[in-house]
Design an enzyme around this catalytic site. Structure first.
Site, PDB file in Angstrom:
ATOM      1  N   CYS A  25      -2.344  -2.616   7.405  1.00  0.00           N
ATOM      2  CA  CYS A  25      -2.177  -3.101   9.011  1.00  0.00           C
ATOM      3  C   CYS A  25      -1.560  -1.906   9.222  1.00  0.00           C
ATOM      4  O   CYS A  25      -2.100  -0.258   8.838  1.00  0.00           O
ATOM      5  CB  CYS A  25      -0.082  -2.976   8.669  1.00  0.00           C
ATOM      6  N   GLU A  29       0.920  -0.827   0.042  1.00  0.00           N
ATOM      7  CA  GLU A  29       0.189   0.073   0.422  1.00  0.00           C
ATOM      8  C   GLU A  29       0.763   1.463   0.162  1.00  0.00           C
ATOM      9  O   GLU A  29       0.399   2.159  -0.566  1.00  0.00           O
ATOM     10  CB  GLU A  29      -1.014   0.233   1.265  1.00  0.00           C
TER      11      GLU A  29
END
Ligand SMILES: [Zn+2]
Length: 160
Positions: free
Chosen positions: A104, A80
């Site tokens: 996360c 990401e």
């Protein structure tokens, strides 16, 4: 007559995220991400890997070790974050992130700060971890929608 078995938008973007994951050198976890703007244009892709300039053959890829510096964790840049940093547009406000694994907490911060407003994730196998509990909380508080990808059952095989 129009072809009817073409892939749908969600399959296309999640497919690109999954294909991106195939670039990962990580033995245990391969994650891919694809960021799409409001016009359904792909503006970024990423996968988990060592920072640019670090030799993949010299960096540790272990999950455990007596010394944390002998594991991958302090070094690997998540899919990401790579996608956000690799974006070919300056502003990701209002974009959707397709990602193969629920983000996360570290990536959550970057996602929120980038202005991404929606996340479609393929799996969430660490839902019970502190990290994912924190990222879920951040997304909820900051108004980032998260939704599980709905598998279509379609299989795509690419001869390369
Ligand atoms: Zn992350």
């Amino acid at each position: 007559m129009k072809r009817t078995d073409y892939i749908k938008w969600d399959e296309y973007f999640m497919g690109i995220a999954r294909l991106s994951a195939e670039r990962s050198k990580d033995n245990s976890t391969q994650v891919g991400a694809c960021i799409v703007n409001k016009d359904k244009k792909i503006v970024a892709v990423g996968y988990n890997g060592m920072p640019t300039g670090c030799d993949d053959d010299e960096m540790p890829w272990e999950r455990t070790g007596d010394d944390p510096l002998e594991t991958k964790y302090p070094f690997v840049c998540h899919a990401e974050l790579n996608a956000i940093l690799n974006s070919n547009i300056g502003n990701l406000a209002g974009c959707t992130l397709y990602v193969t694994l629920f983000p996360c907490n570290e990536c959550a911060k970057a996602i929120i700060q980038s202005g991404i407003k929606r996340i479609v994730y393929y799996e969430n196998k660490y839902a019970d971890s502190e990290s994912v509990k924190a990222s879920s909380m951040l997304f909820r508080k900051c108004g980032v929608e998260t939704e599980a990808y709905v598998p279509s059952g379609k299989k795509i095989i690419l001869d390369m």
